[in-house]
Scaffold this motif. Sequence first.
Motif, PDB file in Angstrom:
ATOM      1  N   SER A   1       8.438  10.452   8.406  1.00  0.00           N
ATOM      2  CA  SER A   1       8.272   9.265   7.526  1.00  0.00           C
ATOM      3  C   SER A   1       8.941   8.152   8.344  1.00  0.00           C
ATOM      4  CB  SER A   1       8.574   9.413   6.252  1.00  0.00           C
ATOM      5  OG  SER A   1       9.990   9.736   6.171  1.00  0.00           O
ATOM      6  N   GLN A   2      10.043   8.418   8.950  1.00  0.00           N
ATOM      7  CA  GLN A   2      10.896   7.492   9.525  1.00  0.00           C
ATOM      8  C   GLN A   2      10.002   6.875  10.945  1.00  0.00           C
ATOM      9  OE1 GLN A   2      14.941   8.768   9.838  1.00  0.00           O
ATOM     10  NE2 GLN A   2      15.031   9.156   7.717  1.00  0.00           N
ATOM     11  N   LEU A   3       9.588   7.794  11.632  1.00  0.00           N
ATOM     12  CA  LEU A   3       8.829   7.621  12.971  1.00  0.00           C
ATOM     13  C   LEU A   3       7.523   7.132  12.790  1.00  0.00           C
ATOM     14  CD1 LEU A   3      10.056  10.646  15.119  1.00  0.00           C
ATOM     15  CD2 LEU A   3      10.886   8.157  15.435  1.00  0.00           C
ATOM     16  N   SER A   4       6.816   7.645  11.611  1.00  0.00           N
ATOM     17  CA  SER A   4       5.599   7.288  11.538  1.00  0.00           C
ATOM     18  C   SER A   4       5.294   5.793  11.289  1.00  0.00           C
ATOM     19  CB  SER A   4       4.923   7.817  10.243  1.00  0.00           C
ATOM     20  OG  SER A   4       5.455   7.680   9.150  1.00  0.00           O
ATOM     21  N   THR A   5       6.465   4.835  11.111  1.00  0.00           N
ATOM     22  CA  THR A   5       6.318   3.503  11.115  1.00  0.00           C
ATOM     23  C   THR A   5       5.652   2.925  12.300  1.00  0.00           C
ATOM     24  OG1 THR A   5       8.301   3.313   9.788  1.00  0.00           O
ATOM     25  CG2 THR A   5       7.583   1.348  10.833  1.00  0.00           C
ATOM     26  N   VAL A   6       5.773   3.701  13.651  1.00  0.00           N
ATOM     27  CA  VAL A   6       5.349   3.422  14.892  1.00  0.00           C
ATOM     28  C   VAL A   6       3.896   3.297  14.715  1.00  0.00           C
ATOM     29  CG1 VAL A   6       5.075   4.105  17.253  1.00  0.00           C
ATOM     30  CG2 VAL A   6       7.323   4.151  16.131  1.00  0.00           C
ATOM     31  N   ALA A   7       3.401   4.102  14.004  1.00  0.00           N
ATOM     32  CA  ALA A   7       1.836   4.386  13.751  1.00  0.00           C
ATOM     33  C   ALA A   7       1.332   3.310  12.764  1.00  0.00           C
ATOM     34  CB  ALA A   7       1.191   5.483  13.810  1.00  0.00           C
ATOM     35  N   THR A   8       1.882   3.227  11.427  1.00  0.00           N
ATOM     36  CA  THR A   8       1.685   2.549  10.426  1.00  0.00           C
ATOM     37  C   THR A   8       1.537   1.187  10.581  1.00  0.00           C
ATOM     38  OG1 THR A   8       2.657   4.468   9.231  1.00  0.00           O
ATOM     39  CG2 THR A   8       1.870   2.551   7.903  1.00  0.00           C
ATOM     40  N   MET A   9       2.733   0.559  11.023  1.00  0.00           N
ATOM     41  CA  MET A   9       2.763  -0.833  11.199  1.00  0.00           C
ATOM     42  C   MET A   9       1.992  -1.639  11.989  1.00  0.00           C
ATOM     43  SD  MET A   9       5.449  -1.989   9.485  1.00  0.00           S
ATOM     44  CE  MET A   9       5.138  -3.750  10.255  1.00  0.00           C
ATOM     45  N   PRO A  10       1.196  -1.106  13.084  1.00  0.00           N
ATOM     46  CA  PRO A  10       0.101  -1.858  13.554  1.00  0.00           C
ATOM     47  C   PRO A  10      -1.113  -1.655  12.512  1.00  0.00           C
ATOM     48  CG  PRO A  10       1.049  -0.355  15.262  1.00  0.00           C
ATOM     49  CD  PRO A  10       1.590  -0.059  14.002  1.00  0.00           C
ATOM     50  N   VAL A  11      -1.442  -0.583  11.875  1.00  0.00           N
ATOM     51  CA  VAL A  11      -2.527  -0.732  10.936  1.00  0.00           C
ATOM     52  C   VAL A  11      -2.417  -1.682   9.896  1.00  0.00           C
ATOM     53  CG1 VAL A  11      -3.769   0.638   9.332  1.00  0.00           C
ATOM     54  CG2 VAL A  11      -2.711   1.672  11.472  1.00  0.00           C
ATOM     55  N   ILE A  12      -1.074  -1.872   9.179  1.00  0.00           N
ATOM     56  CA  ILE A  12      -0.801  -2.803   8.288  1.00  0.00           C
ATOM     57  C   ILE A  12      -0.957  -4.213   8.871  1.00  0.00           C
ATOM     58  CG2 ILE A  12       1.082  -3.795   6.869  1.00  0.00           C
ATOM     59  CD1 ILE A  12       2.056  -0.869   6.516  1.00  0.00           C
ATOM     60  N   ILE A  13      -0.532  -4.506   9.979  1.00  0.00           N
ATOM     61  CA  ILE A  13      -0.768  -5.561  10.777  1.00  0.00           C
ATOM     62  C   ILE A  13      -2.297  -6.061  10.761  1.00  0.00           C
ATOM     63  CG2 ILE A  13      -0.526  -7.044  12.988  1.00  0.00           C
ATOM     64  CD1 ILE A  13       2.165  -5.660  13.191  1.00  0.00           C
ATOM     65  N   GLY A  14      -3.039  -5.098  11.104  1.00  0.00           N
ATOM     66  CA  GLY A  14      -4.326  -5.132  11.064  1.00  0.00           C
ATOM     67  C   GLY A  14      -5.093  -5.554  10.001  1.00  0.00           C
ATOM     68  N   ILE A  15      -4.475  -5.001   8.838  1.00  0.00           N
ATOM     69  CA  ILE A  15      -5.244  -5.193   7.431  1.00  0.00           C
ATOM     70  C   ILE A  15      -4.837  -6.413   6.925  1.00  0.00           C
ATOM     71  CG2 ILE A  15      -3.501  -4.148   6.057  1.00  0.00           C
ATOM     72  CD1 ILE A  15      -7.215  -3.720   5.743  1.00  0.00           C
ATOM     73  N   ILE A  16      -3.367  -6.924   7.219  1.00  0.00           N
ATOM     74  CA  ILE A  16      -3.112  -8.370   7.032  1.00  0.00           C
ATOM     75  C   ILE A  16      -3.918  -9.485   7.819  1.00  0.00           C
ATOM     76  CG2 ILE A  16      -1.110  -9.810   7.056  1.00  0.00           C
ATOM     77  CD1 ILE A  16       0.667  -7.527   6.387  1.00  0.00           C
ATOM     78  N   ALA A  17      -4.028  -9.112   8.967  1.00  0.00           N
ATOM     79  CA  ALA A  17      -4.610 -10.091   9.841  1.00  0.00           C
ATOM     80  C   ALA A  17      -6.206 -10.203   9.426  1.00  0.00           C
ATOM     81  CB  ALA A  17      -4.649  -9.494  11.498  1.00  0.00           C
ATOM     82  N   SER A  18      -6.783  -8.991   8.841  1.00  0.00           N
ATOM     83  CA  SER A  18      -8.120  -9.033   8.386  1.00  0.00           C
ATOM     84  C   SER A  18      -8.491  -9.922   7.361  1.00  0.00           C
ATOM     85  CB  SER A  18      -8.618  -7.570   7.946  1.00  0.00           C
ATOM     86  OG  SER A  18      -8.391  -6.683   8.981  1.00  0.00           O
ATOM     87  N   MET A  19      -7.262 -10.371   6.352  1.00  0.00           N
ATOM     88  CA  MET A  19      -7.499 -10.995   5.174  1.00  0.00           C
ATOM     89  C   MET A  19      -7.609 -12.422   5.727  1.00  0.00           C
ATOM     90  SD  MET A  19      -6.950  -9.174   2.584  1.00  0.00           S
ATOM     91  CE  MET A  19      -7.758  -8.047   3.776  1.00  0.00           C
ATOM     92  N   MET A  20      -7.102 -12.895   6.826  1.00  0.00           N
ATOM     93  CA  MET A  20      -7.383 -14.205   7.648  1.00  0.00           C
ATOM     94  C   MET A  20      -8.979 -14.265   8.147  1.00  0.00           C
ATOM     95  SD  MET A  20      -5.154 -15.988  10.841  1.00  0.00           S
ATOM     96  CE  MET A  20      -5.843 -14.724  11.708  1.00  0.00           C
ATOM     97  N   VAL A  21      -9.295 -13.093   8.776  1.00  0.00           N
ATOM     98  CA  VAL A  21     -10.594 -13.044   9.463  1.00  0.00           C
ATOM     99  C   VAL A  21     -11.691 -13.169   8.564  1.00  0.00           C
ATOM    100  CG1 VAL A  21     -12.114 -11.531  10.562  1.00  0.00           C
ATOM    101  CG2 VAL A  21      -9.611 -11.520  11.416  1.00  0.00           C
ATOM    102  N   ILE A  22     -11.510 -12.716   7.341  1.00  0.00           N
ATOM    103  CA  ILE A  22     -12.467 -12.866   6.143  1.00  0.00           C
ATOM    104  C   ILE A  22     -12.856 -14.258   5.833  1.00  0.00           C
ATOM    105  CG2 ILE A  22     -13.013 -12.124   3.830  1.00  0.00           C
ATOM    106  CD1 ILE A  22     -11.596  -9.632   4.208  1.00  0.00           C
ATOM    107  N   LYS A  23     -11.537 -15.014   5.872  1.00  0.00           N
ATOM    108  CA  LYS A  23     -11.678 -16.582   5.491  1.00  0.00           C
ATOM    109  C   LYS A  23     -12.458 -17.486   6.706  1.00  0.00           C
ATOM    110  CE  LYS A  23      -7.549 -16.582   2.388  1.00  0.00           C
ATOM    111  NZ  LYS A  23      -6.286 -17.018   2.258  1.00  0.00           N
ATOM    112  N   ASN A  24     -12.128 -16.670   7.866  1.00  0.00           N
ATOM    113  CA  ASN A  24     -12.817 -17.442   8.906  1.00  0.00           C
ATOM    114  C   ASN A  24     -13.325 -16.696   9.967  1.00  0.00           C
ATOM    115  OD1 ASN A  24     -13.810 -19.646  10.450  1.00  0.00           O
ATOM    116  ND2 ASN A  24     -11.830 -20.466  11.024  1.00  0.00           N
ATOM    117  N   PRO A  25     -14.227 -15.953   9.813  1.00  0.00           N
ATOM    118  CA  PRO A  25     -14.831 -14.910  10.740  1.00  0.00           C
ATOM    119  C   PRO A  25     -15.326 -15.492  11.767  1.00  0.00           C
ATOM    120  CG  PRO A  25     -16.389 -14.970   8.955  1.00  0.00           C
ATOM    121  CD  PRO A  25     -15.219 -16.000   8.533  1.00  0.00           C
ATOM    122  N   GLY A  26     -15.588 -16.546  12.131  1.00  0.00           N
ATOM    123  CA  GLY A  26     -16.037 -17.133  13.514  1.00  0.00           C
ATOM    124  C   GLY A  26     -15.137 -17.794  14.320  1.00  0.00           C
TER     125      GLY A  26
END
Length: 420
Positions: free
Chosen positions: A319-344
Amino acid sequence: MKSALKIIIAREYLERVKRKSFIITTLLAPLFMIALSLAPAAIMLLETPESKTVAVIDDTGMIAQRLSDSDEINFITVGESLDSARANEDIDAIITIGAKAVDRPDGAITVYFRGAPALNTDLYISDQLSRAIEDIRLESYNIDNIHQILESVKVDLSYPTIRIDKEEDANVSSALNYFTALMMDMMLYMFIIIYGTMVMNSIIEEKNNRVLELIVSSVKPSSLMLGKITGIGLVAITQILIWAVLIIASSAWLIPFIGSMPAADADTELVSAISQLSDVGYMTSLFVYMLLFFIGGYLFYSAIYAAIGSAVDNAQDASQLSTVATMPVIIGIIASMMVIKNPGSTVSFWISIIPFTSPMAMMSRLPFGVPFWEIALSLALLYSGFMALIWLCAKIYRVGIFMYGKKPSLVEIIRWARYK
């Protein structure tokens, strides 16, 4: 070796698909998601409003009489002092209105609650006070029938939106596009995390049972890793395909039936939403792209999860090392919130191209319409990134599965990847 790889894939797949939990979650998850979306409305319908008494001490002599009661709030005008009103246990809230509240309401109005205020109560009181002050200000202009004039000029605009970049005109609903992007984005995020973690936990379990030591005597570590990733990935694909069939079937038969009901013609936005949802080709294309981006995203991240699982002996260390894999996914989902507002936007384009964030970001853009070349480029980079990452993680995996008793540091894991 090829037959051994097939055996590993079949074992990982059948072991999970035959479980009752898989069958139950596959069939009930869509119903659960629908129930979850309808739950707030059901709670509001079943909720019995609790009446609250709000005392008003009005120094203007004009505002209190304009406050309207609701099912939950009853306004009463009192001539007593604030201290006397506070001592009255039957009063749930007190509004004090200063003499200059109409001209300068900020600082002239104070609301006292007995206990923490409910959000709906606070919003209703604020709305009533604002309306009362606005009415008084309008009346000060001495214009006859001013309220009727204002009502007559109000416009409740509802219009169809049609895409001009399609061969045939088609109604689109921006609200539905937003909701669809959000739902598919969250589904992709959930599947990548759940099934990537499943790969990691499966490796840890077999490593603790010393099963891996027996398996690697007849199968290459890289083939074992690829077999596990593929087998568990097929479970997720099966689940997505079942959901796709159920939703597309609803799109073909249930949605058109709802659209034929008389109430469905009342709102232009609703008509556009029904038109999109009943378009089987549109719904099918969304699921095809979702499947392609899930496969790429899952393969990309599950390789990291597999490498982490091989490097540790227990779930706590993982669980401590899995942050390496989890953080990029979380960053991706957070970035997607911005993408939805202005997809183009340009930023949305680059976020949907970079492999670490492209699965979630591109799914956020797809309901709004994306040029095919951008989708193809995103998929090409995502699958190329997986091929490079699987080669790197396989080098970590072949060393990690033989390591016991010590939790490696990130520096050590990087060193394993550099071994030839």
